[in-house]
Design a protein around this motif. Structure first.
Motif, mmCIF file in Angstrom:
data_model
loop_
_atom_site.group_PDB
_atom_site.id
_atom_site.type_symbol
_atom_site.label_atom_id
_atom_site.label_comp_id
_atom_site.label_asym_id
_atom_site.label_seq_id
_atom_site.Cartn_x
_atom_site.Cartn_y
_atom_site.Cartn_z
ATOM 1 N N LEU A 65 0.841 -1.194 0.000
ATOM 2 C CA LEU A 65 0.000 0.000 0.000
ATOM 3 C C LEU A 65 0.879 1.247 0.000
ATOM 4 O O LEU A 65 1.704 1.437 0.884
ATOM 5 N N LYS A 66 0.726 2.069 -1.010
ATOM 6 C CA LYS A 66 1.560 3.271 -1.126
ATOM 7 C C LYS A 66 1.028 4.380 -0.233
ATOM 8 O O LYS A 66 -0.181 4.558 -0.075
ATOM 9 N N TRP A 67 1.949 5.147 0.315
ATOM 10 C CA TRP A 67 1.567 6.225 1.223
ATOM 11 C C TRP A 67 0.722 7.279 0.521
ATOM 12 O O TRP A 67 -0.218 7.824 1.100
ATOM 13 N N ASP A 68 1.045 7.587 -0.731
ATOM 14 C CA ASP A 68 0.264 8.586 -1.482
ATOM 15 C C ASP A 68 -1.191 8.150 -1.630
ATOM 16 O O ASP A 68 -2.102 8.976 -1.540
ATOM 17 N N PHE A 69 -1.400 6.858 -1.862
ATOM 18 C CA PHE A 69 -2.765 6.344 -2.006
ATOM 19 C C PHE A 69 -3.534 6.485 -0.690
ATOM 20 O O PHE A 69 -4.720 6.809 -0.695
ATOM 21 N N ILE A 70 -2.855 6.268 0.428
ATOM 22 C CA ILE A 70 -3.502 6.419 1.737
ATOM 23 C C ILE A 70 -3.925 7.864 1.944
ATOM 24 O O ILE A 70 -5.063 8.144 2.331
ATOM 25 N N VAL A 71 -3.022 8.789 1.654
ATOM 26 C CA VAL A 71 -3.330 10.218 1.843
ATOM 27 C C VAL A 71 -4.457 10.642 0.902
ATOM 28 O O VAL A 71 -5.380 11.360 1.313
ATOM 29 N N GLU A 72 -4.431 10.192 -0.354
ATOM 30 C CA GLU A 72 -5.509 10.516 -1.300
ATOM 31 C C GLU A 72 -6.841 9.944 -0.828
ATOM 32 O O GLU A 72 -7.885 10.595 -0.970
ATOM 33 N N THR A 73 -6.813 8.745 -0.273
ATOM 34 C CA THR A 73 -8.039 8.122 0.232
ATOM 35 C C THR A 73 -8.623 8.931 1.378
ATOM 36 O O THR A 73 -9.828 9.214 1.397
ATOM 37 N N LEU A 74 -7.789 9.323 2.322
ATOM 38 C CA LEU A 74 -8.272 10.117 3.457
ATOM 39 C C LEU A 74 -8.802 11.466 2.991
ATOM 40 O O LEU A 74 -9.798 11.963 3.523
ATOM 41 N N THR A 75 -8.165 12.045 1.981
ATOM 42 C CA THR A 75 -8.623 13.327 1.430
ATOM 43 C C THR A 75 -9.971 13.159 0.745
ATOM 44 O O THR A 75 -10.886 13.971 0.942
ATOM 45 N N ASP A 76 -10.108 12.095 -0.070
ATOM 46 C CA ASP A 76 -11.368 11.847 -0.779
ATOM 47 C C ASP A 76 -12.527 11.607 0.186
ATOM 48 O O ASP A 76 -13.655 12.005 -0.093
ATOM 49 N N ILE A 77 -12.245 10.946 1.291
ATOM 50 C CA ILE A 77 -13.297 10.668 2.276
ATOM 51 C C ILE A 77 -13.728 11.940 2.989
ATOM 52 O O ILE A 77 -14.878 12.082 3.368
ATOM 53 N N GLY A 78 -12.795 12.892 3.134
ATOM 54 C CA GLY A 78 -13.140 14.160 3.756
ATOM 55 C C GLY A 78 -12.607 14.344 5.163
ATOM 56 O O GLY A 78 -13.136 15.162 5.924
ATOM 57 N N PHE A 79 -11.569 13.602 5.505
ATOM 58 C CA PHE A 79 -10.957 13.803 6.818
ATOM 59 C C PHE A 79 -10.316 15.182 6.873
ATOM 60 O O PHE A 79 -9.855 15.699 5.851
ATOM 61 N N PRO A 80 -10.239 15.795 8.062
ATOM 62 C CA PRO A 80 -9.608 17.112 8.184
ATOM 63 C C PRO A 80 -8.114 17.054 7.823
ATOM 64 O O PRO A 80 -7.449 16.041 8.053
ATOM 65 N N GLY A 122 -0.115 10.951 7.834
ATOM 66 C CA GLY A 122 0.971 10.910 6.852
ATOM 67 C C GLY A 122 2.337 10.910 7.508
ATOM 68 O O GLY A 122 3.236 10.173 7.097
ATOM 69 N N PHE A 123 2.495 11.713 8.554
ATOM 70 C CA PHE A 123 3.770 11.744 9.276
ATOM 71 C C PHE A 123 4.029 10.413 9.977
ATOM 72 O O PHE A 123 5.131 9.871 9.940
ATOM 73 N N CYS A 124 2.997 9.866 10.597
ATOM 74 C CA CYS A 124 3.157 8.607 11.333
ATOM 75 C C CYS A 124 3.546 7.448 10.422
ATOM 76 O O CYS A 124 4.391 6.626 10.782
ATOM 77 N N ILE A 125 2.939 7.364 9.256
ATOM 78 C CA ILE A 125 3.229 6.221 8.381
ATOM 79 C C ILE A 125 4.516 6.399 7.597
ATOM 80 O O ILE A 125 5.106 5.415 7.159
ATOM 81 N N SER A 126 4.973 7.631 7.426
ATOM 82 C CA SER A 126 6.165 7.839 6.603
ATOM 83 C C SER A 126 7.416 8.143 7.414
ATOM 84 O O SER A 126 8.488 8.333 6.848
ATOM 85 N N SER A 127 7.321 8.201 8.725
ATOM 86 C CA SER A 127 8.487 8.569 9.540
ATOM 87 C C SER A 127 9.227 7.369 10.117
ATOM 88 O O SER A 127 10.127 7.538 10.923
ATOM 89 N N SER A 128 8.868 6.174 9.703
ATOM 90 C CA SER A 128 9.509 4.991 10.270
ATOM 91 C C SER A 128 10.881 4.757 9.658
ATOM 92 O O SER A 128 11.157 5.158 8.527
ATOM 93 N N LYS A 129 11.743 4.127 10.425
ATOM 94 C CA LYS A 129 13.049 3.692 9.953
ATOM 95 C C LYS A 129 13.195 2.220 10.302
ATOM 96 O O LYS A 129 12.661 1.752 11.305
ATOM 97 N N MET A 130 13.903 1.497 9.461
ATOM 98 C CA MET A 130 14.112 0.070 9.696
ATOM 99 C C MET A 130 15.603 -0.222 9.728
ATOM 100 O O MET A 130 16.397 0.499 9.136
ATOM 101 N N GLN A 131 15.918 -1.302 10.430
ATOM 102 C CA GLN A 131 17.307 -1.707 10.538
ATOM 103 C C GLN A 131 17.369 -3.232 10.509
ATOM 104 O O GLN A 131 16.527 -3.900 11.108
ATOM 105 N N CYS A 150 -8.694 2.040 2.324
ATOM 106 C CA CYS A 150 -8.088 1.993 0.993
ATOM 107 C C CYS A 150 -8.704 0.895 0.136
ATOM 108 O O CYS A 150 -8.913 1.091 -1.066
ATOM 109 N N ILE A 151 -9.007 -0.250 0.729
ATOM 110 C CA ILE A 151 -9.667 -1.329 -0.019
ATOM 111 C C ILE A 151 -11.060 -0.878 -0.462
ATOM 112 O O ILE A 151 -11.502 -1.159 -1.581
#
Length: 103
Positions: free
Chosen positions: A24-39, A47-56, A87-88
């Motif tokens: 699931l791409k982050w852009d698709f998640i943000v577009e979905t939330l925007t289309d639904i009408g979230f503030p 968007g910050f929470c899902i894209s700020s992760s780091k892995m090791q 998103c589904i």
């Protein structure tokens, strides 16, 4: 499925939820939330929470350099299943719109 005669047929789509969840791409998640009408402030926080992760990765008991993934929602986050379902649902609506345009 049986073959039908005529111009209209049928179609089946099989979605592997585990693979879909991991891809699931982050852009698709943000577009979905925007289309639904979230503030916007909520969308920005998600968007910050899902894209700020780091892995090791551990290799031979040594931690390699950390990296930032380019997509996917993290399994285990409390909000991830809800984002996936939204998103589904959007994907279902996009498929329905596409099929209606063809008919």
């Amino acid at each position: 499925m049986k073959n039908k005669k005529g111009s209209k047929g049928s179609m089946t789509i099989k979605i592997d939820p585990e693979k879909a969840y991991d891809r699931l791409k982050w852009d698709f998640i943000v577009e979905t939330l925007t289309d639904i009408g979230f503030p916007n402030n909520f969308i920005d926080k998600v968007g910050f929470c899902i894209s700020s992760s780091k892995m090791q990765v551990m290799w031979n008991r040594k931690a390699l350099k950390s990296f930032k993934p380019s997509r996917e929602i993290r399994q285990g986050d409390q909000i991830s299943p809800y984002l996936f379902l939204l998103c589904i649902e959007r994907l279902l609506h996009l498929i329905i719109l596409f099929v209606e345009q063809i008919e």
